[in-house]
Design an enzyme around this catalytic site. Structure first.
Site, PDB file in Angstrom:
ATOM      1  N   SER A  39       0.874  -1.189   0.000  1.00  0.00           N
ATOM      2  CA  SER A  39       0.000   0.000   0.000  1.00  0.00           C
ATOM      3  C   SER A  39       0.901   1.226   0.000  1.00  0.00           C
ATOM      4  O   SER A  39       2.103   1.117   0.280  1.00  0.00           O
ATOM      5  CB  SER A  39      -0.831  -0.027   1.293  1.00  0.00           C
ATOM      6  OG  SER A  39      -1.408   1.232   1.556  1.00  0.00           O
TER       7      SER A  39
ATOM      8  N   TYR B 273      -1.587  -1.259  10.702  1.00  0.00           N
ATOM      9  CA  TYR B 273      -1.626  -1.338   9.228  1.00  0.00           C
ATOM     10  C   TYR B 273      -0.298  -0.843   8.647  1.00  0.00           C
ATOM     11  O   TYR B 273       0.294  -1.483   7.774  1.00  0.00           O
ATOM     12  CB  TYR B 273      -2.795  -0.483   8.724  1.00  0.00           C
ATOM     13  CG  TYR B 273      -3.148  -0.677   7.263  1.00  0.00           C
ATOM     14  CD1 TYR B 273      -3.996  -1.707   6.865  1.00  0.00           C
ATOM     15  CD2 TYR B 273      -2.643   0.170   6.283  1.00  0.00           C
ATOM     16  CE1 TYR B 273      -4.343  -1.881   5.532  1.00  0.00           C
ATOM     17  CE2 TYR B 273      -2.980  -0.003   4.947  1.00  0.00           C
ATOM     18  CZ  TYR B 273      -3.830  -1.024   4.582  1.00  0.00           C
ATOM     19  OH  TYR B 273      -4.159  -1.195   3.253  1.00  0.00           O
TER      20      TYR B 273
HETATM   21  P1  NAD Z   1     -11.573  -6.405   1.130  1.00  0.00           P
HETATM   22  O1  NAD Z   1     -12.065  -6.170   2.523  1.00  0.00           O
HETATM   23  O2  NAD Z   1     -12.508  -6.215  -0.009  1.00  0.00           O
HETATM   24  O3  NAD Z   1     -10.914  -7.869   1.041  1.00  0.00           O
HETATM   25  C1  NAD Z   1     -10.089  -8.391   2.044  1.00  0.00           C
HETATM   26  C2  NAD Z   1     -10.394  -9.875   2.178  1.00  0.00           C
HETATM   27  O4  NAD Z   1      -9.525 -10.433   3.185  1.00  0.00           O
HETATM   28  C3  NAD Z   1     -11.833 -10.161   2.601  1.00  0.00           C
HETATM   29  O5  NAD Z   1     -12.482 -10.992   1.654  1.00  0.00           O
HETATM   30  C4  NAD Z   1     -11.666 -10.845   3.944  1.00  0.00           C
HETATM   31  O6  NAD Z   1     -12.645 -11.839   4.204  1.00  0.00           O
HETATM   32  C5  NAD Z   1     -10.271 -11.454   3.823  1.00  0.00           C
HETATM   33  N1  NAD Z   1      -9.762 -11.808   5.155  1.00  0.00           N
HETATM   34  C6  NAD Z   1      -9.798 -11.047   6.266  1.00  0.00           C
HETATM   35  N2  NAD Z   1      -9.358 -11.764   7.328  1.00  0.00           N
HETATM   36  C7  NAD Z   1      -9.023 -12.994   6.843  1.00  0.00           C
HETATM   37  C8  NAD Z   1      -8.511 -14.168   7.462  1.00  0.00           C
HETATM   38  N3  NAD Z   1      -8.308 -14.265   8.784  1.00  0.00           N
HETATM   39  N4  NAD Z   1      -8.283 -15.251   6.681  1.00  0.00           N
HETATM   40  C9  NAD Z   1      -8.533 -15.205   5.340  1.00  0.00           C
HETATM   41  N5  NAD Z   1      -9.033 -14.119   4.716  1.00  0.00           N
HETATM   42  C10 NAD Z   1      -9.274 -13.025   5.466  1.00  0.00           C
HETATM   43  O7  NAD Z   1     -10.315  -5.446   0.988  1.00  0.00           O
HETATM   44  P2  NAD Z   1      -9.527  -4.905  -0.285  1.00  0.00           P
HETATM   45  O8  NAD Z   1      -9.782  -3.454  -0.305  1.00  0.00           O
HETATM   46  O9  NAD Z   1      -9.761  -5.740  -1.482  1.00  0.00           O
HETATM   47  O10 NAD Z   1      -8.031  -5.100   0.227  1.00  0.00           O
HETATM   48  C11 NAD Z   1      -7.217  -6.179  -0.159  1.00  0.00           C
HETATM   49  C12 NAD Z   1      -5.766  -5.842   0.177  1.00  0.00           C
HETATM   50  O11 NAD Z   1      -5.374  -4.649  -0.513  1.00  0.00           O
HETATM   51  C13 NAD Z   1      -5.490  -5.574   1.657  1.00  0.00           C
HETATM   52  O12 NAD Z   1      -4.235  -6.127   2.009  1.00  0.00           O
HETATM   53  C14 NAD Z   1      -5.443  -4.061   1.734  1.00  0.00           C
HETATM   54  O13 NAD Z   1      -4.645  -3.620   2.806  1.00  0.00           O
HETATM   55  C15 NAD Z   1      -4.808  -3.737   0.403  1.00  0.00           C
HETATM   56  N6  NAD Z   1      -5.031  -2.370  -0.087  1.00  0.00           N
HETATM   57  C16 NAD Z   1      -6.308  -1.918  -0.315  1.00  0.00           C
HETATM   58  C17 NAD Z   1      -6.486  -0.633  -0.799  1.00  0.00           C
HETATM   59  C18 NAD Z   1      -7.865  -0.085  -1.076  1.00  0.00           C
HETATM   60  O14 NAD Z   1      -7.988   1.125  -1.299  1.00  0.00           O
HETATM   61  N7  NAD Z   1      -8.907  -0.897  -1.123  1.00  0.00           N
HETATM   62  C19 NAD Z   1      -5.377   0.198  -1.029  1.00  0.00           C
HETATM   63  C20 NAD Z   1      -4.084  -0.297  -0.793  1.00  0.00           C
HETATM   64  C21 NAD Z   1      -3.937  -1.582  -0.314  1.00  0.00           C
END
Ligand code: NAD
Length: 283
Positions: free
Chosen positions: A164, A177
């Protein structure tokens, strides 16, 4: 949809980049964590469309089914298998890898699952820290440990980790985070250091991506501040970025497929910072 609102993410088959790569076949397997939602779901679908047999894993079983259904609806080329599992449970992760290995050669691992918690350091709940550590750092290390021997046996593989902008700089009240995202970049480099060029690794860092989590925050912030959704995106979230558009999850999925492909064979241990100028410019 008015100009003031923000359109939710859409995934059309035509948004998916196809990479010509001799490893992108149904004999080879990619494991994608967080595969039930957002970036993980999009990445699983992109990899399947690129012909790789894809295992989507997540704690959210209904979400995983949604991923499989979306793949079917789009008519993607490769198979998507839903294998539920909790990243905080070693035995469940070992079972996922074992089952994945029966589908073909494990060549690719995308560590994407992640969670957020907002609190000042003085108030940060340590049990929440422990869960975030397990999901976002220990889990990716454990999966890497389990997958690397398979990659070695198959003649080489690639591990892609979701970081990120918070793996480059930090914002307040997100201490765990921030720590996890800096940490995953350390894991990425460690895999490269030991991979002898045969097993590669990379990370991807983005600003805001249109996933359900972020889209809900936009609606809530617009309501609480009495501003439009577009103003929330342009002024609040991306105030510091030069590009005032959030990324689509499929664009991040495309980056994972690029990083896994031979086009990226010199990308090893480093990060793809796709942040619209967020981190390295200053007004
Ligand atoms: P999201 O919440 O849509 O998806 C995250 C998934 O992780 C969910 O399906 C959840 O069930 C799963 N998860 C959580 N705990 C878990 C566990 N114990 N075991 C297995 N699975 C588990 O989030 P997203 O926005 O798609 O984010 C995905 C990744 O991208 C994350 O690492 C987040 O930090 C990173 N990220 C997101 C953004 C953004 O703007 N959305 C930006 C930069 C980085």
């Amino acid at each position: 949809m008015s100009e003031d609102t923000v359109a939710p993410a859409e995934l059309e088959r035509s948004d998916i980049e196809r990479f010509s790569d001799e490893r992108f076949t149904g004999d080879n397997v990619a494991i994608v964590t967080g595969g039930a939602s957002g970036i993980g779901r999009a990445t699983a679908i992109v990899l399947a469309e690129n012909g790789v047999t894809t295992v989507a894993t997540d704690v959210d079983e209904d979400g995983l089914e949604g991923t499989v259904e979306k793949g079917e609806e789009l008519g993607v080329e490769g198979e998507i298998h839903a294998l539920p599992g909790d990243l905080t449970d070693d035995a469940e992760m070992a079972a996922v890898v074992e089952e994945a290995a029966e589908l073909g050669d494990i060549r690719f691992l995308a560590n994407i699952a992640g969670i957020q918690h907002i609190d000042a350091i003085e108030d940060f709940p340590m049990d929440t820290y422990d869960v975030m550590h397990q999901v976002m750092l220990r889990g990716p290390l454990y999966l890497s440990k389990l997958c690397l021997p398979h990659m070695e046996e198959a003649g080489g593989g690639v591990i892609g980790n979701m970081a990120s902008v918070h793996g480059h700089y930090v914002t307040r009240d997100k201490v765990a985070y921030n720590m996890m995202k800096f940490g995953i970049r350390g894991l990425t480099r460690s895999i490269a250091a030991e991979g002898e060029g045969q097993n590669r690794s990379f990370s991807i860092s983005t600003g805001y991506v249109k996933t359900p989590l972020v889209m809900n925050q936009i609606e809530d912030t617009a309501e609480s501040r009495g501003i439009t959704e577009r103003e929330v995106v342009e002024d609040v979230m991306l105030g510091q970025a030069r590009t005032k558009e959030m990324m689509e999850p499929v664009e991040v999925g495309n980056l994972f497929a690029f990083g896994f492909s031979q086009n990226a064979r010199h990308l090893n241990g480093n990060d793809l910072l796709w942040d619209g100028g967020y981190t390295h410019t200053y007004e």
